[in-house]
Design a protein around this motif. Structure first.
Motif, mmCIF file in Angstrom:
data_model
loop_
_atom_site.group_PDB
_atom_site.id
_atom_site.type_symbol
_atom_site.label_atom_id
_atom_site.label_comp_id
_atom_site.label_asym_id
_atom_site.label_seq_id
_atom_site.Cartn_x
_atom_site.Cartn_y
_atom_site.Cartn_z
ATOM 1 N N PHE A 197 0.814 -1.217 0.000
ATOM 2 C CA PHE A 197 0.000 0.000 0.000
ATOM 3 C C PHE A 197 0.854 1.276 0.000
ATOM 4 O O PHE A 197 0.420 2.325 0.470
ATOM 5 C CB PHE A 197 -0.953 0.020 1.211
ATOM 6 N N GLY A 198 2.069 1.155 -0.520
ATOM 7 C CA GLY A 198 2.940 2.324 -0.596
ATOM 8 C C GLY A 198 3.479 2.793 0.741
ATOM 9 O O GLY A 198 3.963 3.935 0.852
ATOM 10 N N THR A 199 3.443 1.948 1.755
ATOM 11 C CA THR A 199 3.944 2.327 3.080
ATOM 12 C C THR A 199 5.437 2.643 3.017
ATOM 13 O O THR A 199 6.220 1.816 2.537
ATOM 14 C CB THR A 199 3.698 1.189 4.087
ATOM 15 N N PRO A 200 5.857 3.812 3.483
ATOM 16 C CA PRO A 200 7.276 4.175 3.431
ATOM 17 C C PRO A 200 8.164 3.132 4.106
ATOM 18 O O PRO A 200 7.881 2.687 5.217
ATOM 19 C CB PRO A 200 7.328 5.511 4.183
ATOM 20 N N GLY A 201 9.223 2.731 3.428
ATOM 21 C CA GLY A 201 10.195 1.802 3.982
ATOM 22 C C GLY A 201 9.836 0.338 3.873
ATOM 23 O O GLY A 201 10.691 -0.530 4.105
ATOM 24 N N ALA A 202 8.588 0.013 3.492
ATOM 25 C CA ALA A 202 8.178 -1.396 3.445
ATOM 26 C C ALA A 202 8.963 -2.175 2.400
ATOM 27 O O ALA A 202 9.410 -3.306 2.657
ATOM 28 C CB ALA A 202 6.683 -1.497 3.185
ATOM 29 N N ALA A 203 9.127 -1.604 1.218
ATOM 30 C CA ALA A 203 9.844 -2.307 0.147
ATOM 31 C C ALA A 203 11.315 -2.510 0.493
ATOM 32 O O ALA A 203 11.926 -3.499 0.071
ATOM 33 C CB ALA A 203 9.707 -1.528 -1.163
ATOM 34 N N GLN A 204 11.897 -1.586 1.254
ATOM 35 C CA GLN A 204 13.322 -1.662 1.573
ATOM 36 C C GLN A 204 13.624 -2.540 2.790
ATOM 37 O O GLN A 204 14.638 -3.243 2.828
ATOM 38 C CB GLN A 204 13.881 -0.255 1.846
ATOM 39 N N HIS A 205 12.760 -2.517 3.783
ATOM 40 C CA HIS A 205 13.111 -3.135 5.062
ATOM 41 C C HIS A 205 12.230 -4.312 5.481
ATOM 42 O O HIS A 205 12.571 -4.992 6.464
ATOM 43 C CB HIS A 205 13.065 -2.071 6.166
ATOM 44 N N ARG A 227 -2.480 0.627 12.689
ATOM 45 C CA ARG A 227 -1.928 0.859 11.345
ATOM 46 C C ARG A 227 -0.435 1.159 11.423
ATOM 47 O O ARG A 227 0.045 1.772 12.374
ATOM 48 C CB ARG A 227 -2.649 2.020 10.653
ATOM 49 N N VAL A 228 0.269 0.737 10.370
ATOM 50 C CA VAL A 228 1.704 0.986 10.268
ATOM 51 C C VAL A 228 1.931 2.212 9.401
ATOM 52 O O VAL A 228 1.421 2.302 8.279
ATOM 53 C CB VAL A 228 2.423 -0.235 9.667
ATOM 54 N N ALA A 229 2.707 3.156 9.904
ATOM 55 C CA ALA A 229 2.999 4.385 9.162
ATOM 56 C C ALA A 229 4.311 4.286 8.398
ATOM 57 O O ALA A 229 4.469 4.897 7.334
ATOM 58 C CB ALA A 229 3.049 5.581 10.110
ATOM 59 N N GLU A 230 5.262 3.510 8.923
ATOM 60 C CA GLU A 230 6.584 3.420 8.295
ATOM 61 C C GLU A 230 7.299 2.174 8.802
ATOM 62 O O GLU A 230 7.129 1.763 9.952
ATOM 63 C CB GLU A 230 7.418 4.665 8.624
ATOM 64 N N VAL A 231 8.084 1.573 7.909
ATOM 65 C CA VAL A 231 8.946 0.462 8.306
ATOM 66 C C VAL A 231 10.391 0.937 8.230
ATOM 67 O O VAL A 231 10.823 1.470 7.207
ATOM 68 C CB VAL A 231 8.747 -0.765 7.393
ATOM 69 N N LEU A 269 7.621 -0.012 17.460
ATOM 70 C CA LEU A 269 7.897 -1.390 17.840
ATOM 71 C C LEU A 269 9.292 -1.747 17.342
ATOM 72 O O LEU A 269 9.494 -1.925 16.140
ATOM 73 C CB LEU A 269 6.862 -2.344 17.232
ATOM 74 N N PRO A 270 10.294 -1.829 18.218
ATOM 75 C CA PRO A 270 11.635 -2.202 17.765
ATOM 76 C C PRO A 270 11.667 -3.642 17.273
ATOM 77 O O PRO A 270 11.086 -4.531 17.899
ATOM 78 C CB PRO A 270 12.488 -2.018 19.024
ATOM 79 N N ALA A 271 12.327 -3.872 16.131
ATOM 80 C CA ALA A 271 12.378 -5.219 15.563
ATOM 81 C C ALA A 271 13.570 -5.348 14.626
ATOM 82 O O ALA A 271 13.801 -4.478 13.784
ATOM 83 C CB ALA A 271 11.088 -5.544 14.811
ATOM 84 N N GLU A 272 14.300 -6.426 14.778
ATOM 85 C CA GLU A 272 15.415 -6.731 13.885
ATOM 86 C C GLU A 272 14.913 -7.216 12.536
ATOM 87 O O GLU A 272 15.506 -6.957 11.503
ATOM 88 C CB GLU A 272 16.297 -7.813 14.526
ATOM 89 N N LEU A 273 13.793 -7.933 12.562
ATOM 90 C CA LEU A 273 13.216 -8.502 11.342
ATOM 91 C C LEU A 273 11.752 -8.083 11.225
ATOM 92 O O LEU A 273 11.012 -8.123 12.204
ATOM 93 C CB LEU A 273 13.291 -10.032 11.370
ATOM 94 N N THR A 274 11.361 -7.700 10.003
ATOM 95 C CA THR A 274 9.973 -7.342 9.738
ATOM 96 C C THR A 274 9.480 -8.115 8.527
ATOM 97 O O THR A 274 10.157 -8.154 7.491
ATOM 98 C CB THR A 274 9.817 -5.831 9.482
ATOM 99 N N VAL A 275 8.320 -8.729 8.656
ATOM 100 C CA VAL A 275 7.679 -9.453 7.555
ATOM 101 C C VAL A 275 6.423 -8.686 7.155
ATOM 102 O O VAL A 275 5.639 -8.289 8.020
ATOM 103 C CB VAL A 275 7.293 -10.887 7.978
ATOM 104 N N TRP A 276 6.229 -8.499 5.846
ATOM 105 C CA TRP A 276 5.007 -7.839 5.374
ATOM 106 C C TRP A 276 4.071 -8.888 4.787
ATOM 107 O O TRP A 276 4.375 -9.517 3.780
ATOM 108 C CB TRP A 276 5.323 -6.767 4.332
ATOM 109 N N ALA A 277 2.938 -9.084 5.440
ATOM 110 C CA ALA A 277 1.945 -10.063 4.986
ATOM 111 C C ALA A 277 0.553 -9.456 5.043
ATOM 112 O O ALA A 277 -0.417 -10.124 5.367
ATOM 113 C CB ALA A 277 2.021 -11.314 5.860
#
Length: 437
Positions: A128-136, A250-254, A267-275
């Motif tokens: 959904f075009g969330t900033p940083g989702a494609a990169q992180h 809702r998530v504003a940025e990854v 939410l601090p996280a070393e790994l993020t999965v987008w599903a």
């Protein structure tokens, strides 16, 4: 004799591969039809198993299928390639050049002629075009992505155990964006497998203190597309495990170090999965002048023919198919792709005979969610029990596994599937419970 009818299937997911296998068995040895499957991957794995590969609870080598071998055994042609365009006037699929990891060309760009084209390329993650989702954030669309996540997970554990300083906050935290079936099942599997990895001697990591699994969902509840009772039962099971559920969030940025929430939280996280959502691949948008919807799915008639070309069909997640008696399209589920493949198989004979095609009717067999070895919950629909029936535990797990066995049977037959299941049970006793590399 007339030239054989050229059937081209693009996409070797659950629906496409089952259809190519059955059509190859029926027509491949004769002269009536020639079946070709176009797929950009070398091997196939049933998509509902990707979360288990990501968590490390399933060894991909035991379950993936080689397309080239499958084509040889079942009398169809496998073309290693990727659809990039469509020339409907010439009835040709445009395939892009395929390159290896070093950038060298494996197969050149080409055109593939068809008489009947069936597009079954599945779906891709919609961020959904969330900033940083494609990169992180790592999506779970393919087998390679699932394996990549698992490697990063194991590496994070090894790194935390080997470093001289204590485990820092967020270092072994995993944020899963989207609490549909994939995200929810992954959360449950990860809760067990990360602890299993640590138990193999990573004694500087304390699971209860250092490991944190977070499930984030924008809807008011997890599993929003499934009945509320299933959602509630699953939420209770996750809470007992210690999985953090953030529904209505809702998530504003990854970011590389975690997830920024719309309310300003972090939410601090070393790994993020987008599903958190699916859409049709970008190349499908208005491809060849075919009609698509706002998420790039091909619009089809009840016969699965695209609305602007009777020679081009679409099935599975990439198709927006009207549902009988409803304003909503058929949901993007593995059972829908399986049913559409079976329907399409029966319609090919009518097509070759010049008979009118019959409409596809979707049957909802129910919904099942596997929480790994902890539990399975779901519902069976009325055609079995007279009404919708909530199930959980061993019986639900058995039903969940039967869906995969149906897929395997469609690809291999009943006897080979039984032998594979037996061999898998034997081999599991001599292997670690999780993948450690």
């Amino acid at each position: 004799m007339a030239d054989p009818h050229r059937i081209v299937i693009v996409g070797g997911g659950a629906g496409g591969l089952e259809l190519a296998t059955r059509l190859g068995n029926r027509y491949g040895k004769g002269q009536r039809a020639q079946v070709t499957l176009v797929e950009r991957s070398r091997t196939h794995l049933w998509k509902p198993l990707l979360h288990a590969v990501a968590a490390g609870s399933l060894d991909r080598a035991q379950h993936e299928l080689n397309y080239l071998a499958q084509a040889h055994w079942h009398h169809f042609t496998y073309r290693f390639g990727e659809m990039v365009g469509l020339d409907r006037a010439a009835k040709e699929v445009l395939l892009g050049a395929m390159l290896d990891e070093e950038g060298r060309e494996i197969t050149p760009a080409s055109r593939l002629a068809y008489d009947t084209l069936i597009i079954s390329v599945g779906s891709v993650t919609n961020d959904f075009g969330t900033p940083g989702a494609a990169q992180h954030a790592i999506p779970l669309e393919t087998l390679d992505q699932a394996s990549r996540f698992n490697r990063r997970l194991v590496n994070a554990c090894l790194r935390a155990n080997a470093q001289p300083e204590p485990v820092r906050p967020g270092q072994l935290h995993v944020a899963i964006i989207g609490a549909g079936a994939t995200g929810t099942e992954l959360a449950a599997e990860l809760h067990r497998t990360v602890r299993a990895v640590v138990a193999y001697g990573l004694d500087r990591i304390q699971p209860e203190r250092d490991i944190r699994i977070m499930l984030v969902e924008a809807a008011p509840r997890i599993l929003p597309a499934l009945p509320e009772r299933i959602s509630a039962a699953t939420n209770d099971l996750l809470a007992k495990m210690g999985v953090e559920v953030h529904a209505g969030t809702r998530v504003a940025e990854v970011r590389a170090d975690g997830v920024v929430l719309a309310d300003g939280g972090f939410l601090p996280a070393e790994l993020t999965v987008w599903a958190a959502g699916v859409k049709g691949a970008d190349f499908l948008k208005d491809i060849g002048g075919l009609e698509t919807n706002r998420i790039n799915q091909l619009k089809v008639l009840p016969t699965l023919q695209t609305t602007r070309d009777e020679s081009v069909f679409a099935l599975g997640d990439c198709a927006s198919c009207p549902r009988e008696g409803s304003d909503q399209p058929i949901p993007p589920r593995a059972q829908a792709a399986h049913q559409q493949a079976s329907h399409m198989y029966n319609q090919i004979e009518r097509l070759l005979d010049g008979k009118p095609l019959e409409p596809f009717v979707y049957r909802d067999f129910g919904s099942l969610v596997s929480l790994g070895k902890y539990s399975t919950v779901g519902s069976l629909m009325g055609f079995l029990v007279g009404k919708s029936m909530f199930i959980e535990g061993y019986f639900a797990r058995l039903m969940y596994r039967s869906l995969y066995k149906m897929h395997q049977t469609a690809l291999h037959g009943s006897a080979p599937t039984a032998w594979r299941s037996l061999a898998s049970l034997v081999s599991q006793r001599a292997e670690p419970g999780v993948k450690l590399h």
